[in-house]
Design an enzyme around this catalytic site. Structure first.
Site, mmCIF file in Angstrom:
data_model
loop_
_atom_site.group_PDB
_atom_site.id
_atom_site.type_symbol
_atom_site.label_atom_id
_atom_site.label_comp_id
_atom_site.label_asym_id
_atom_site.label_seq_id
_atom_site.Cartn_x
_atom_site.Cartn_y
_atom_site.Cartn_z
ATOM 1 C CG ASP A 51 2.994 4.141 -4.280
ATOM 2 O OD1 ASP A 51 3.034 5.246 -3.724
ATOM 3 O OD2 ASP A 51 2.203 3.247 -3.972
ATOM 4 C CG HIS A 106 -4.375 0.376 -8.278
ATOM 5 N ND1 HIS A 106 -5.706 0.352 -7.959
ATOM 6 C CD2 HIS A 106 -3.789 1.226 -7.401
ATOM 7 C CE1 HIS A 106 -5.914 1.164 -6.945
ATOM 8 N NE2 HIS A 106 -4.764 1.703 -6.581
ATOM 9 C CG HIS A 122 -2.084 0.810 1.255
ATOM 10 N ND1 HIS A 122 -2.417 1.647 0.239
ATOM 11 C CD2 HIS A 122 -3.016 1.035 2.233
ATOM 12 C CE1 HIS A 122 -3.494 2.338 0.577
ATOM 13 N NE2 HIS A 122 -3.874 1.993 1.785
#
Ligand code: CMC
Length: 428
Positions: A363, A307, A268
């Site tokens: 990210d 994702h 996460h």
């Protein structure tokens, strides 16, 4: 055509019509589908990791994962990143509408008036070892705030609830900055409320002996944009944790500490730290094909890719990639950028990633920006937590005011031993 689902239970031959609302059937409607077998309490859905279960109605964030669309309260993330500020976006997320000029001024004033933390919080933080991970410090200190604000328990008192929301949004940057200064052994810097939300955060992080810290406007804006991009993302792991803990009517500090703990994990919010480690390990563009081969063989993951919801390019990743170039104009190019760009290029042409619809997520490039701005990698998840605080508290409040919600309590399918008698130690 009726919006219903007709189910025939082949065990009993009975047929049931279940209403479909908003593309969903109610799991509780399945309860009436049962046999006469003793102990049959009705049909359950089995959905490990909630892959296909809506657990709430929400008006905050909309995501279309196939088309790569992200809207906060209806406004596209691209427009907010271009034209809004983090504090304005936070107001929007909490209140549902963009503020008027006066409302924004008042909101900014209120946030900036709550940036200081109790002096004992400083003392509390001094107890951590010098090499404590700032995210561990952040999680623990937010939890400790629950002991400083006992009125946090009054969650159904509207004014008190709003006050805790202000405190959390205003004080998480201060706690994060203290955690950072603690980790590098520098004295804590008090908030400077003349600077904006993000400018003051940079001040608390990086001020040395100068009388007044002046943030670089380009870097301040880049960080503000990153905060906007991370402000909410509907029912992800940490937000679901916030709602789950909050559903027992715990105070928001305890709930938010739990949410931040969920964010800490490498799948996460810890992913951008893992991306940077991965890029450093790869070391050079020449080593990329061998790395990709290993990932495809199941040895590790391409961090910053994939994702649960986005099955196309994460819209946040696009904006971050653009922001990275703006930051590098000021800081100089991060040498890991070339590896990241080549990794992305190769992965996006590779059958393994294409067929699984694995694209860069939020990210993949953010760590490169943070590193260029002089953040150590263990601060990355903390930066995410500051930005996500508004999403967590908005979703928490929505949950509390939703009359359909109750204490979170999923069911299970028991797969353990049947009833058996205790065996005394001597007979085992
Ligand atoms: N690298 C290589 N293979 C991957 C990756 C990856 N990053 N992500 C998924 N896969 C493969 C996975 O092995 C599986 O393959 P197969 O069908 O052959 O078993 C398939 O793709 C589906 O993966 P999954 O694990 O079932 O997908 P998920 O929805 O449970 O996981 C995820 C989503 C984000 C946890 C995962 O893609 C992942 O681990 N990515 C790397 C970590 C990361 O970047 N996380 C940040 C997420 S975005 C920020 C946030 O929300 O916090």
């Amino acid at each position: 055509m009726a919006d219903t689902l007709t189910i025939t239970d082949n065990r009993t031959g009975k047929t049931y019509d279940l209403p479909i609302t908003d593309g969903a059937i109610r799991a509780l409607d399945l309860k009436k589908i049962k046999t006469d077998a003793p102990g049959d309490t009705g049909l359950l859905t089995y959905d490990p990791a909630c892959m296909n279960t809506a657990a709430c109605r929400s008006c905050i964030t909309y995501i279309d994962g196939d088309q790569g669309i992200l809207l906060y309260r209806g406004y596209p993330i691209e427009q907010l990143a271009e034209q809004s500020t983090y504090l304005e976006t936070a107001y929007l997320i909490l209140n549902g509408e963009l503020p008027t000029g006066n409302a924004l001024q008042d909101w900014t004033y209120q946030i900036m008036m709550h940036t200081m933390v109790h002096e004992n919080i400083k003392k509390f933080m001094e107890g951590f070892t010098y090499d404590a991970h700032p995210m561990g410090v952040f999680v623990s200190t937010v939890a400790a705030m629950s002991t400083f604000y006992s009125d946090g328990k009054l969650i159904f008192d509207t004014d008190r609830r709003k006050l805790q929301i202000l405190r959390l949004i205003a004080k998480t940057p201060t706690i994060a900055a203290y955690a950072f200064r603690h980790s590098i052994g520098r004295p804590y810097v008090y908030p400077d409320n003349d600077l904006g939300f993000t400018g003051n955060f940079l001040n608390m992080l990086f001020k040395m002996t100068e009388l007044k810290y002046q943030p670089n406007p380009a870097l301040e804006r880049a960080l503000d944009v990153l905060f906007i991009l991370h402000a909410d993302h509907e029912q992800n792991c940490s937000t679901s944790t916030m709602r789950g803990i909050g559903s027992s009517h715990a105070d928001p500090y305890s709930a938010l500490a739990g949410a931040a703990a969920a964010l800490y994990g490498p799948l996460h919010g810890g992913a951008n730290e893992a991306v940077l480690r991965m890029l450093q390990e790869i070391g050079s563009v020449a080593n990329i094909p061998a790395f990709i081969k290993r990932v495809k063989a199941g040895d590790g993951r391409l961090m910053g890719f994939g994702h649960r919801i986005y099955k196309s390019y994460d819209p946040r990743a696009k904006i971050i990639k653009k922001t990275a170039y703006e930051v590098f104009e000021v800081t100089g190019k991060n040498p890991l950028l070339d590896i990241a760009l080549e990794l992305e290029r190769i992965a996006l042409e590779d059958d393994y990633f294409v067929t699984r619809k694995l694209y860069p997520n939020v990210d993949f490039y953010s760590g490169l920006i943070y590193q260029a701005m002089n953040f150590p990698s263990d601060m990355f998840a903390v930066l995410f937590a500051i930005a996500r605080t508004v999403g967590w508290v908005a979703q928490w409040e929505e949950m509390l005011l939703d009359t359909e919600q109750k204490i979170f309590r999923p069911r299970q399918i028991y797969a353990g031993a049947g009833h058996r008698d205790y065996v005394p130690m001597a007979k085992r």
